[in-house]
Design a protein around this motif. Structure first.
Motif, PDB file in Angstrom:
ATOM      1  N   SER A   3     -31.570 -13.268   7.019  1.00 58.35           N
ATOM      2  CA  SER A   3     -30.998 -13.680   8.296  1.00 58.35           C
ATOM      3  C   SER A   3     -31.944 -15.024   8.713  1.00 58.35           C
ATOM      4  O   SER A   3     -32.974 -15.114   8.233  1.00 58.35           O
ATOM      5  CB  SER A   3     -31.307 -12.464   9.271  1.00 58.35           C
ATOM      6  OG  SER A   3     -32.450 -12.268   9.134  1.00 58.35           O
ATOM      7  N   ALA A  19     -26.439 -20.470  13.535  1.00 51.04           N
ATOM      8  CA  ALA A  19     -25.554 -19.357  12.891  1.00 51.04           C
ATOM      9  C   ALA A  19     -25.494 -19.590  11.432  1.00 51.04           C
ATOM     10  O   ALA A  19     -25.288 -20.695  11.068  1.00 51.04           O
ATOM     11  CB  ALA A  19     -24.183 -19.289  13.341  1.00 51.04           C
ATOM     12  N   LEU A  20     -25.600 -18.437  10.472  1.00 50.41           N
ATOM     13  CA  LEU A  20     -25.748 -18.719   9.118  1.00 50.41           C
ATOM     14  C   LEU A  20     -24.103 -18.017   8.839  1.00 50.41           C
ATOM     15  O   LEU A  20     -23.947 -16.911   8.966  1.00 50.41           O
ATOM     16  CB  LEU A  20     -26.953 -17.957   8.467  1.00 50.41           C
ATOM     17  CG  LEU A  20     -26.744 -18.188   7.024  1.00 50.41           C
ATOM     18  CD1 LEU A  20     -27.174 -19.459   6.719  1.00 50.41           C
ATOM     19  CD2 LEU A  20     -28.073 -17.116   6.598  1.00 50.41           C
ATOM     20  N   ARG A  21     -23.653 -18.889   7.841  1.00 47.36           N
ATOM     21  CA  ARG A  21     -22.338 -18.469   7.464  1.00 47.36           C
ATOM     22  C   ARG A  21     -22.361 -18.837   5.894  1.00 47.36           C
ATOM     23  O   ARG A  21     -22.091 -19.982   5.517  1.00 47.36           O
ATOM     24  CB  ARG A  21     -21.099 -19.097   8.226  1.00 47.36           C
ATOM     25  CG  ARG A  21     -20.956 -18.721   9.611  1.00 47.36           C
ATOM     26  CD  ARG A  21     -19.649 -19.139  10.334  1.00 47.36           C
ATOM     27  NE  ARG A  21     -19.766 -19.093  11.799  1.00 47.36           N
ATOM     28  CZ  ARG A  21     -20.196 -20.034  12.503  1.00 47.36           C
ATOM     29  NH1 ARG A  21     -20.944 -21.012  12.230  1.00 47.36           N
ATOM     30  NH2 ARG A  21     -20.509 -19.715  14.065  1.00 47.36           N
ATOM     31  N   ASP A  22     -22.439 -17.737   5.112  1.00 49.48           N
ATOM     32  CA  ASP A  22     -22.335 -18.026   3.646  1.00 49.48           C
ATOM     33  C   ASP A  22     -23.502 -18.941   3.352  1.00 49.48           C
ATOM     34  O   ASP A  22     -24.538 -18.499   3.620  1.00 49.48           O
ATOM     35  CB  ASP A  22     -21.005 -18.577   3.146  1.00 49.48           C
ATOM     36  CG  ASP A  22     -19.721 -17.452   3.161  1.00 49.48           C
ATOM     37  OD1 ASP A  22     -20.056 -16.450   3.183  1.00 49.48           O
ATOM     38  OD2 ASP A  22     -18.839 -17.900   3.503  1.00 49.48           O
ATOM     39  N   ASP A  23     -23.492 -19.993   2.729  1.00 49.37           N
ATOM     40  CA  ASP A  23     -24.158 -21.064   2.652  1.00 49.37           C
ATOM     41  C   ASP A  23     -24.217 -22.173   3.503  1.00 49.37           C
ATOM     42  O   ASP A  23     -25.078 -23.294   3.018  1.00 49.37           O
ATOM     43  CB  ASP A  23     -24.367 -21.396   1.022  1.00 49.37           C
ATOM     44  CG  ASP A  23     -22.948 -22.233   0.551  1.00 49.37           C
ATOM     45  OD1 ASP A  23     -22.217 -22.165   1.454  1.00 49.37           O
ATOM     46  OD2 ASP A  23     -23.136 -22.981  -0.348  1.00 49.37           O
ATOM     47  N   THR A  24     -23.786 -22.051   4.545  1.00 43.72           N
ATOM     48  CA  THR A  24     -23.850 -23.143   5.603  1.00 43.72           C
ATOM     49  C   THR A  24     -24.507 -22.730   6.781  1.00 43.72           C
ATOM     50  O   THR A  24     -24.243 -21.626   7.237  1.00 43.72           O
ATOM     51  CB  THR A  24     -22.220 -23.727   6.020  1.00 43.72           C
ATOM     52  OG1 THR A  24     -21.526 -23.961   4.749  1.00 43.72           O
ATOM     53  CG2 THR A  24     -22.203 -24.479   7.224  1.00 43.72           C
ATOM     54  N   SER A  26     -24.848 -23.382  10.572  1.00 52.83           N
ATOM     55  CA  SER A  26     -24.274 -24.113  11.554  1.00 52.83           C
ATOM     56  C   SER A  26     -25.208 -24.193  12.809  1.00 52.83           C
ATOM     57  O   SER A  26     -25.821 -23.182  13.030  1.00 52.83           O
ATOM     58  CB  SER A  26     -22.883 -23.335  11.818  1.00 52.83           C
ATOM     59  OG  SER A  26     -21.893 -23.185  10.731  1.00 52.83           O
ATOM     60  N   LYS A  28     -24.934 -25.357  16.848  1.00 46.20           N
ATOM     61  CA  LYS A  28     -24.145 -25.945  17.908  1.00 46.20           C
ATOM     62  C   LYS A  28     -24.871 -26.349  18.989  1.00 46.20           C
ATOM     63  O   LYS A  28     -25.952 -25.733  19.424  1.00 46.20           O
ATOM     64  CB  LYS A  28     -23.285 -24.775  18.558  1.00 46.20           C
ATOM     65  CG  LYS A  28     -22.294 -24.951  19.817  1.00 46.20           C
ATOM     66  CD  LYS A  28     -21.297 -24.138  20.121  1.00 46.20           C
ATOM     67  CE  LYS A  28     -20.426 -24.408  21.025  1.00 46.20           C
ATOM     68  NZ  LYS A  28     -19.684 -23.312  21.824  1.00 46.20           N
ATOM     69  N   GLU A  61     -24.502 -28.021   9.292  1.00 46.30           N
ATOM     70  CA  GLU A  61     -23.340 -28.411  10.374  1.00 46.30           C
ATOM     71  C   GLU A  61     -23.837 -28.462  11.758  1.00 46.30           C
ATOM     72  O   GLU A  61     -24.000 -27.464  12.243  1.00 46.30           O
ATOM     73  CB  GLU A  61     -22.034 -27.604  10.086  1.00 46.30           C
ATOM     74  CG  GLU A  61     -20.886 -28.080  10.962  1.00 46.30           C
ATOM     75  CD  GLU A  61     -19.734 -27.309  10.571  1.00 46.30           C
ATOM     76  OE1 GLU A  61     -18.803 -27.768   9.678  1.00 46.30           O
ATOM     77  OE2 GLU A  61     -19.431 -26.177  11.132  1.00 46.30           O
TER      78      GLU A  61
END
Length: 125
Positions: A3, A19-24, A26, A28, A61
């Motif tokens: 996490s 936010a962590l999504r897979d290996d990205t 993000s 905002k 991102e």
């Protein structure tokens, strides 16, 4: 994947939501990226660089669609991040997601893309 060790930042006029999504990773951004936001953003992007290394993130991102203004000091924070990634030999891509109705966003970020086109991209959502 572990996490995140960076927490959201919320001030009266500026917000950062990771936010962590897979290996990205993000991130905002919302509100006004003015002088009051520059210091928190600068500190935050330094912490993100550590997270890129720790989590082997391939992409950061930044969703800037919720920003109504971004100062040159905030742009400088992104420059520092990109230079830090390159300086440490990290091949992490940096993608900015912009609002096509807010043409200033793409215009303001375009120098980052020109600075390091192999890592930086800008996309309208």
């Amino acid at each position: 994947m572990s996490s995140l060790r960076v927490d959201p930042v919320v001030t009266e006029s500026f917000g950062i939501e990771p936010a962590l999504r897979d290996d990205t990773l993000s991130v905002k951004l919302t509100g006004r990226g003015d002088m009051a936001a520059a210091a928190p953003l600068s500190s935050y992007v330094k912490a993100l660089q550590g997270e890129v290394t720790r989590l082997s993130v391939s992409t950061i991102e930044f969703d800037v669609r919720g920003l109504c203004f971004m100062s040159s000091s905030c742009i400088k924070a992104f420059i520092s991040l990109i230079c830090g990634l390159v300086g440490h030999g990290l091949r992490c891509r940096v993608r900015f997601v912009t609002d096509p109705q807010l043409t200033w966003q793409r215009r303001s970020l375009r120098p980052l893309d020109r600075m390091c086109p192999e890592l930086v991209s800008i996309a309208d959502a």
